[in-house]
Design a protein around this motif. Structure first.
Motif, PDB file in Angstrom:
ATOM      1  N   ALA A 175      55.241 -11.895  -8.468  1.00  0.00           N
ATOM      2  CA  ALA A 175      55.873 -10.596  -8.718  1.00  0.00           C
ATOM      3  C   ALA A 175      55.582 -10.081 -10.116  1.00  0.00           C
ATOM      4  O   ALA A 175      55.709  -8.881 -10.381  1.00  0.00           O
ATOM      5  N   ALA A 176      55.193 -10.971 -11.023  1.00  0.00           N
ATOM      6  CA  ALA A 176      54.972 -10.600 -12.430  1.00  0.00           C
ATOM      7  C   ALA A 176      53.510 -10.399 -12.768  1.00  0.00           C
ATOM      8  O   ALA A 176      53.174 -10.145 -13.925  1.00  0.00           O
ATOM      9  N   ARG A 177      52.624 -10.457 -11.795  1.00  0.00           N
ATOM     10  CA  ARG A 177      51.191 -10.406 -12.085  1.00  0.00           C
ATOM     11  C   ARG A 177      50.753  -9.106 -12.732  1.00  0.00           C
ATOM     12  O   ARG A 177      49.783  -9.080 -13.491  1.00  0.00           O
ATOM     13  N   PHE A 178      51.441  -8.016 -12.435  1.00  0.00           N
ATOM     14  CA  PHE A 178      51.039  -6.725 -12.983  1.00  0.00           C
ATOM     15  C   PHE A 178      51.657  -6.455 -14.356  1.00  0.00           C
ATOM     16  O   PHE A 178      51.342  -5.448 -14.984  1.00  0.00           O
ATOM     17  N   MET A 179      52.510  -7.339 -14.838  1.00  0.00           N
ATOM     18  CA  MET A 179      53.186  -7.155 -16.112  1.00  0.00           C
ATOM     19  C   MET A 179      52.321  -7.669 -17.273  1.00  0.00           C
ATOM     20  O   MET A 179      51.371  -8.421 -17.057  1.00  0.00           O
ATOM     21  N   PRO A 180      52.643  -7.295 -18.515  1.00  0.00           N
ATOM     22  CA  PRO A 180      51.841  -7.729 -19.664  1.00  0.00           C
ATOM     23  C   PRO A 180      51.824  -9.251 -19.796  1.00  0.00           C
ATOM     24  O   PRO A 180      52.766  -9.939 -19.385  1.00  0.00           O
ATOM     25  N   ASP A 181      50.752  -9.773 -20.371  1.00  0.00           N
ATOM     26  CA  ASP A 181      50.650 -11.215 -20.577  1.00  0.00           C
ATOM     27  C   ASP A 181      51.137 -11.636 -21.957  1.00  0.00           C
ATOM     28  O   ASP A 181      50.959 -12.769 -22.374  1.00  0.00           O
ATOM     29  N   ALA A 182      51.735 -10.700 -22.683  1.00  0.00           N
ATOM     30  CA  ALA A 182      52.327 -10.987 -23.999  1.00  0.00           C
ATOM     31  C   ALA A 182      53.660 -10.267 -24.092  1.00  0.00           C
ATOM     32  O   ALA A 182      53.960  -9.371 -23.286  1.00  0.00           O
ATOM     33  N   CYS A 183      54.482 -10.640 -25.064  1.00  0.00           N
ATOM     34  CA  CYS A 183      55.791 -10.010 -25.237  1.00  0.00           C
ATOM     35  C   CYS A 183      55.623  -8.532 -25.558  1.00  0.00           C
ATOM     36  O   CYS A 183      54.771  -8.157 -26.367  1.00  0.00           O
ATOM     37  N   ARG A 184      56.455  -7.706 -24.952  1.00  0.00           N
ATOM     38  CA  ARG A 184      56.387  -6.267 -25.175  1.00  0.00           C
ATOM     39  C   ARG A 184      57.788  -5.670 -25.118  1.00  0.00           C
ATOM     40  O   ARG A 184      58.656  -6.161 -24.384  1.00  0.00           O
ATOM     41  N   VAL A 185      57.991  -4.579 -25.861  1.00  0.00           N
ATOM     42  CA  VAL A 185      59.221  -3.801 -25.745  1.00  0.00           C
ATOM     43  C   VAL A 185      58.987  -2.721 -24.693  1.00  0.00           C
ATOM     44  O   VAL A 185      57.973  -2.024 -24.721  1.00  0.00           O
TER      45      VAL A 185
ATOM     46  N   ALA B  69      62.575  -4.176  -4.585  1.00  0.00           N
ATOM     47  CA  ALA B  69      61.275  -3.517  -4.471  1.00  0.00           C
ATOM     48  C   ALA B  69      61.195  -2.307  -5.395  1.00  0.00           C
ATOM     49  O   ALA B  69      60.153  -2.051  -6.028  1.00  0.00           O
ATOM     50  N   LEU B  70      62.295  -1.577  -5.511  1.00  0.00           N
ATOM     51  CA  LEU B  70      62.319  -0.404  -6.393  1.00  0.00           C
ATOM     52  C   LEU B  70      62.272  -0.834  -7.856  1.00  0.00           C
ATOM     53  O   LEU B  70      61.641  -0.171  -8.682  1.00  0.00           O
ATOM     54  N   ILE B  71      62.933  -1.936  -8.190  1.00  0.00           N
ATOM     55  CA  ILE B  71      62.848  -2.466  -9.559  1.00  0.00           C
ATOM     56  C   ILE B  71      61.399  -2.762  -9.922  1.00  0.00           C
ATOM     57  O   ILE B  71      60.908  -2.378 -10.997  1.00  0.00           O
ATOM     58  N   LEU B  72      60.683  -3.429  -9.032  1.00  0.00           N
ATOM     59  CA  LEU B  72      59.287  -3.777  -9.301  1.00  0.00           C
ATOM     60  C   LEU B  72      58.425  -2.519  -9.434  1.00  0.00           C
ATOM     61  O   LEU B  72      57.509  -2.461 -10.260  1.00  0.00           O
ATOM     62  N   THR B  73      58.724  -1.499  -8.643  1.00  0.00           N
ATOM     63  CA  THR B  73      57.999  -0.234  -8.750  1.00  0.00           C
ATOM     64  C   THR B  73      58.251   0.415 -10.103  1.00  0.00           C
ATOM     65  O   THR B  73      57.322   0.926 -10.746  1.00  0.00           O
ATOM     66  N   GLU B  74      59.504   0.412 -10.549  1.00  0.00           N
ATOM     67  CA  GLU B  74      59.852   0.995 -11.842  1.00  0.00           C
ATOM     68  C   GLU B  74      59.177   0.225 -12.985  1.00  0.00           C
ATOM     69  O   GLU B  74      58.663   0.827 -13.930  1.00  0.00           O
ATOM     70  N   LEU B  75      59.178  -1.091 -12.912  1.00  0.00           N
ATOM     71  CA  LEU B  75      58.561  -1.903 -13.961  1.00  0.00           C
ATOM     72  C   LEU B  75      57.059  -1.642 -14.044  1.00  0.00           C
ATOM     73  O   LEU B  75      56.471  -1.624 -15.136  1.00  0.00           O
ATOM     74  N   ARG B  76      56.445  -1.431 -12.895  1.00  0.00           N
ATOM     75  CA  ARG B  76      54.987  -1.244 -12.852  1.00  0.00           C
ATOM     76  C   ARG B  76      54.560  -0.017 -13.664  1.00  0.00           C
ATOM     77  O   ARG B  76      53.460   0.012 -14.229  1.00  0.00           O
ATOM     78  N   GLY B  77      55.409   0.991 -13.738  1.00  0.00           N
ATOM     79  CA  GLY B  77      55.022   2.225 -14.412  1.00  0.00           C
ATOM     80  C   GLY B  77      55.410   2.312 -15.878  1.00  0.00           C
ATOM     81  O   GLY B  77      55.147   3.331 -16.531  1.00  0.00           O
TER      82      GLY B  77
END
Length: 271
Positions: free
Chosen positions: A103-113, A145-153
């Motif tokens: 589920a986290a594959r599309f997220m950054p690979d480093a810490c981010r704000v 599913a909506l949380i993951l959609t929001e995080l993706r953008g």
């Protein structure tokens, strides 16, 4: 004697132990937990990636590479296995999302704000009200599913304070963080570590990617976010951080944070 078989946790179980959320068979697990002002969570890491967020209060998140101040309008993305510590700058209602690897594959690979919109805030709150083993095919699954959609953008924000690895320079940075309103010049700070101003300037640039002035300003912005999030008046924060006027502080803060200082204060307090 035979042992009694340990019962499986009920499907409605909630927990405030992060360990319980690392292997739950769901794409996203959401943990609610409250902390008092000044509480410190010792450096640690998790198997899952984590969105560190609080609906109220402000916290300081630190790794070996940097520091982030997290007011209610922001969250910190923490990849799996990254060692980090957290200090509460006020009473905090933490609402944490733990994301499974896929589920986290599309997220950054480093810490981010990351910014937290009103919609994402409400989705996170709802997720923390779900049972740990929520029905993925029902309404709860749609929330996730909506949380993951929001995080993706989401677009990351430049609100990290990089920390140097050099021990002398790191010690100096920690002193600057402890006294962010100190007005001493680069040369004066250089003398505290028996170095020239030129040498210190070069070290700052090499170790953090920022000039001394830019690093100190970023430290002040993050400190201001923490104090404002705790309800401190804008005038008090401006003077404590070494600014001669509220207008000068507000202009600097708006340029760096993209919002006025009052935006970071608790909504119920106003100006």
């Amino acid at each position: 004697m035979s042992r009694k078989r340990q019962q499986a946790p009920p499907l409605t179980e909630r927990s405030t132990d992060p360990a319980d959320y690392q292997r739950v068979p769901r794409a996203v697990a959401a943990m609610p937990k409250d902390f008092a002002n000044g509480f410190e969570i010792a450096p640690h890491s998790h198997e899952r990636a984590q969105l560190i967020y609080a609906t109220a209060g402000t916290m300081r998140v630190a790794t070996s590479d940097g520091m982030w101040m997290v007011p209610p309008q922001r969250a910190v993305w923490m990849p799996a296995h990254v060692r980090h510590g957290i200090v509460m700058s006020s009473d905090v209602t933490m609402r944490t999302l733990y994301l499974r690897e896929d589920a986290a594959r599309f997220m950054p690979d480093a810490c981010r704000v990351l910014p937290v919109s009103p919609l994402l805030r409400e989705l996170i709150v709802r997720a923390t009200e779900l049972p740990m083993h929520y029905d993925e095919d029902g309404p709860a699954g749609h929330v996730v599913a909506l949380i993951l959609t929001e995080l993706r953008g989401l677009q990351s924000l430049p609100l990290q304070l990089p920390m140097p690895s050099d021990l002398r320079l790191r010690g100096l940075c920690e002193r600057l963080l402890a006294t962010p309103g100190d007005q001493r010049t680069l040369g004066a700070w250089a003398r505290t570590i028996n170095a020239s101003a030129r040498t210190l300037a070069r070290h700052f640039q090499n170790e953090t990617g920022l000039s001394f002035g830019a690093w100190r300003q970023q430290a002040r912005v993050l400190e201001a976010m923490g104090r404002l999030g705790g309800g401190a008046p804008v005038t008090e924060v401006a003077l404590d951080l070494g600014y001669d006027s509220v207008s000068a502080f507000s202009a600097m803060f708006r340029r760096a944070a993209g919002a006025s200082p009052s935006h970071y204060r608790p909504r119920s307090q106003g100006e």
